[in-house]
Write a protein that holds these residues in place. Sequence first.
Motif, PDB file in Angstrom:
ATOM      1  N   SER A 162       0.846  -1.188   0.000  1.00 52.33           N
ATOM      2  CA  SER A 162       0.000   0.000   0.000  1.00 52.33           C
ATOM      3  C   SER A 162       0.882   1.238   0.000  1.00 52.33           C
ATOM      4  O   SER A 162       1.748   1.393   0.853  1.00 52.33           O
ATOM      5  CB  SER A 162      -0.905  -0.007   1.233  1.00 52.33           C
ATOM      6  N   GLU A 608       0.539  -8.887   4.492  1.00 49.68           N
ATOM      7  CA  GLU A 608      -0.472  -7.971   3.946  1.00 49.68           C
ATOM      8  C   GLU A 608      -1.043  -8.526   2.647  1.00 49.68           C
ATOM      9  O   GLU A 608      -0.315  -9.095   1.827  1.00 49.68           O
ATOM     10  CB  GLU A 608       0.141  -6.599   3.692  1.00 49.68           C
ATOM     11  N   GLY A 610      -4.044  -7.206  -0.451  1.00 41.98           N
ATOM     12  CA  GLY A 610      -4.845  -6.047  -0.821  1.00 41.98           C
ATOM     13  C   GLY A 610      -5.257  -6.058  -2.271  1.00 41.98           C
ATOM     14  O   GLY A 610      -4.870  -6.937  -3.058  1.00 41.98           O
ATOM     15  N   LYS A 612      -6.182  -3.109  -5.574  1.00 41.23           N
ATOM     16  CA  LYS A 612      -6.183  -1.738  -6.071  1.00 41.23           C
ATOM     17  C   LYS A 612      -7.041  -1.693  -7.325  1.00 41.23           C
ATOM     18  O   LYS A 612      -6.837  -2.493  -8.242  1.00 41.23           O
ATOM     19  CB  LYS A 612      -4.746  -1.279  -6.387  1.00 41.23           C
ATOM     20  N   THR A 621      -7.666   1.728  -2.901  1.00 38.03           N
ATOM     21  CA  THR A 621      -6.882   0.593  -2.425  1.00 38.03           C
ATOM     22  C   THR A 621      -7.520   0.074  -1.144  1.00 38.03           C
ATOM     23  O   THR A 621      -7.862   0.856  -0.253  1.00 38.03           O
ATOM     24  CB  THR A 621      -5.428   0.998  -2.140  1.00 38.03           C
ATOM     25  N   SER A 623      -6.728  -2.901   1.842  1.00 41.02           N
ATOM     26  CA  SER A 623      -5.684  -3.811   2.293  1.00 41.02           C
ATOM     27  C   SER A 623      -5.973  -4.317   3.700  1.00 41.02           C
ATOM     28  O   SER A 623      -6.547  -3.610   4.528  1.00 41.02           O
ATOM     29  CB  SER A 623      -4.314  -3.125   2.253  1.00 41.02           C
ATOM     30  N   PHE A 625      -3.749  -6.112   6.898  1.00 39.84           N
ATOM     31  CA  PHE A 625      -2.357  -6.230   7.289  1.00 39.84           C
ATOM     32  C   PHE A 625      -2.242  -6.730   8.723  1.00 39.84           C
ATOM     33  O   PHE A 625      -3.183  -6.640   9.524  1.00 39.84           O
ATOM     34  CB  PHE A 625      -1.638  -4.877   7.174  1.00 39.84           C
TER      35      PHE A 625
END
Length: 798
Positions: A162, A608, A610, A612, A621, A623, A625
Amino acid sequence: MSRSPSLRPLSTQLLRAGLLLALGLPASAWAEESPRRSFQVGGGSLGAVLTRFAGQAGVSLSVDPALVAGRSSLGLEGEYAVEEGFAALLRGSGLTLVPAGPGSYTLVHQIEPVEGVQVLPETTVHGQGLGMVDDSYAGGQVSRRSTLGMLGERDYMETPLSVTSYTSELLQNQQARTLADAVANDPSVRSTNPAGGRFEQFSVRGFSLYNSDVAYGGLYGVLPTYSIDMEMIERVDILKGPGALLGGLAPNGSIGGGVNIEPKRAGDTPLTEFTALYASPGQGGGHLDIGRRFGEGQRFGVRLNALRQAGDTEWDHQRIEREATVLGVDMQGDRTRLSLDLGHQQRDVDAPMERVGLAAGLKVPDAKDVHHNFAQPWSYSRAKDTFGVVRGEYDLSDNWMLHGALGARKGDYDFMRHAVQVVNSAGRFTVSPRAFQREEDVVTGTVGVRGWFDTGPVGHTLNVSLNRFDLTFDNNGARYASGISNLYQPVALPEPGAPLALDSPVHTHTVLSSLALADTLSFVDDTVLLTLGARLQRVEVDSSEPGEPDQRYDEHATSPAVGLVWRSTDQLSLYFNYMEGLTQGQTAPETANNAGKVFAPYRSKQLEVGAKYDMGRFSTTVSLFRIDKPSYYTDAQNNLSADGEQRNQGLEISLFGEPLERVRVLGGAMFLDAEQTRTANGRNDGNRAIGAPVVNANLGVEWDLPAVDGLTLSARVIHTGNQYLDAANRQKIDAWQRYDLGARYALKLGDKDLTLRASIENILDKTYWASANVPDGTATGLTLSAPRTWLLSATMGF
C-alpha cells in the motif's frame, strides 16, 4: 513492471518484418491497439532509453546496435499508447519500428511510405521529457509513481504494498509547512507531537515513525532530524509496512511504514515563482522557487528553493522562525545521469509546546480546560541541519545499469526544556529545567546494479544493493532548580540561573550495513509480477557514558521479503507481501531515568493482502495487514523497559482522484486492532496498545466552481478514535474531529500567473488531545491540538 527486450536473434525478427512487408499487410496487422498508460523513462543513450520503455510497456524489441550507436534521447514521461511512446522517442532520429509479431517490434531505418504499408504516424506528445517528473493521477493531488528504494520507481498498480504519493501541487495548495501537514492527508498516519513543539513525530499503522527515518530519494539519514520543511520537496511517498528490503534498516527502527521525499528538479519550462506566506496571528515570510535548464538538449538543470518565515503562533509567548535553502543540480548524458542536492535548514522555536505526562491512576484532564501554553517562556528549541547528496546512474549496456548515492548531514541542536508531568487532578506539575545539546554526523550511501533480461517467457528485473549508514552523535546537558506550575493556570517562573548538575556526556556510534538481492519476475505478458528478495543486515552500536559500562551490540540477520502483484485486468491489481526486518533497538529518551540506554536489535514481521482498483480518474486501495514487534513501556520508576509484543492488524481503505468533473477527493479510513501480547506475567495481555485508535478516517474534497473560472473551494475532515495512555488501559482520551476549509483563486495579472490561497485549520477552534503517547513507549504524554489557524499565500509566476 520492467521487462527486457526479446533475446531472439535479430535476423529472426527482421525475417518476420520482411514477410509482413512482402505480403503487403499493414504494419498494425500483428499489433493490437494498446491502451494509453503511464510511463516514466529517463534520458540517456537511445538504445538504453528504448530498452527501458519496451520493458515498462511489456513488449519485445530487437535493435541492431549500429542503428542507435552515438544517438541519445531525452526520454519521456506521461500517458502514451505503446506505438505513440515509441514514435515520441524516435522523432527526428530517422528510425522507426515495424511490428514483428504480437507484442514484438523491430527497429529499422525510416523509409518512404509505399502502397499497402502503414508507417507509424507523426504524433504530438505532451510530456516534460528530461527533468522534473510529472506523473500525477487525475486531479493532480497524487502521483502514480513512488520510489521503492533499491527497486527503483514503480507505478502504484504494480507495487506489492500500500502506497500513496502526494504531489508538490497538493502540498502547495494546502499550504503545507512541514511534514506533519503533508501526512495529515493519510488516515493511517497521525502526528504524535504537538504542532509548534521541539520536533515532529508520527505513527503509521499504530507504530512510531521518526523524522530521522524519512528517506531522501531512498536514502536514510540525510534530511533534518527534528522537522522537515515542505517547500523544498517534489513528492512525498508514504509506504506502509516494514521496508527493510527496499531501503535497508531504518535508523530509529520505524516499522509501521516509511516516508520517502523526492527532491525538486528543473523542468523543461523555465520557472521563477515567489510565494508570499502568512500564518496567524503573525507569521510572515516568503518562498522563492527558480528552475532552469541549460546546454545542448537542455542536459543541465538547476533548481533553487529558498524560504524564510517567522512570527508568533496562536499559542501564548510562542514564536517560530524557519529558514531553508536547497539547491538541486542535475546532468543528463547519453549513458550517465548525475545529480547533486545541497541544503541547509534552521528552525528556532520559543516556548515549544510539550507533551503532557500523567501520574499513574490519574484521570485524564479535560483538554477543553487548557487555554494557555504551559511551556515556560524561556524554554526554546534551536535546530540546524546542513546536508547534501550526490547521485549517479550509468548504463553499462542497454540491459544493465549501475547506480549509487552518497549523502552526509551535520546537525546541531540546542534545547532548553522541561517535562510536564501532572501529579494531581488540579493540574499541578513540577518544572525541572534541563538544557540539552546534541550533535549528529551522518554519512550514508548505497551502490547497486539493476538489470533487465528474459529467461524464456519469464521477464526479470534483478537488483543488487549494498547500503551503509554511519551515525555518530554526542549528547550533553545540565539540570537546574525546579519550580511549580499548573496545566490550567501556568505560572511564569524565573529563567534558570547556574546549573545544579551537569549530565554525563553520551557518545554513540551506530553503523547499519546490509546487502540485498531481489528479482522481480514477470509472467503472462507482465500481468503477474513476483518479487523475491532478501537483505543480509548488520547492526553495530557502540555507546559510552562516563561511569557506566559501554553498551555494544553487533547483530546479524537475514530478512526475507516476498511481493506478488496480479494485474487481473487493466483496472484491478491484487497484491500480497510478507516482509521481515531487523531493527535497531530503542534508545531510552532524555526524560527517562535510564536515558541513553540502547536496547538490543529486534525482528519485525508484516503480512499484507490487498486490492487496487483504477477507474481511470478515480482509484481506491483496500488492504488487510498484520505487523508484530516487541514492545516497550515506561515503568513506575520512569525507566524504559522491554515488555512483550505488540500485534497490530487492521483494514485500510484509501481513495483519490477526480470521480466527477471539477470534483477531487482524497482520503480513506483505517480500522486497527492493536493488542498487547506476551507481557510480563500476562498482566496486560489482550489490552489495547498505547496510542492506537480503533478508527481513523480522512476525507478531503475540492470543487472547481463552474460559475467562476479559476475559483476552487476545499474542505477536509479528520477523525481519530479514542486511545489509551497506559498499558493497563485505565487512562483514555476521547475521539476527536478536525474540520478545515479553504479556497484558492488562479488568475492572470497582466501576463503573470497569480494564485491566491486562504484556508482555516481547525475552523471550530476545538481543543482536544490529539494523541495519547508515542506508540513505542519511549516518550509518554498527551499531545494537545493546535488552535484555529489562518493560512494565507499568494504565488506569482515571473
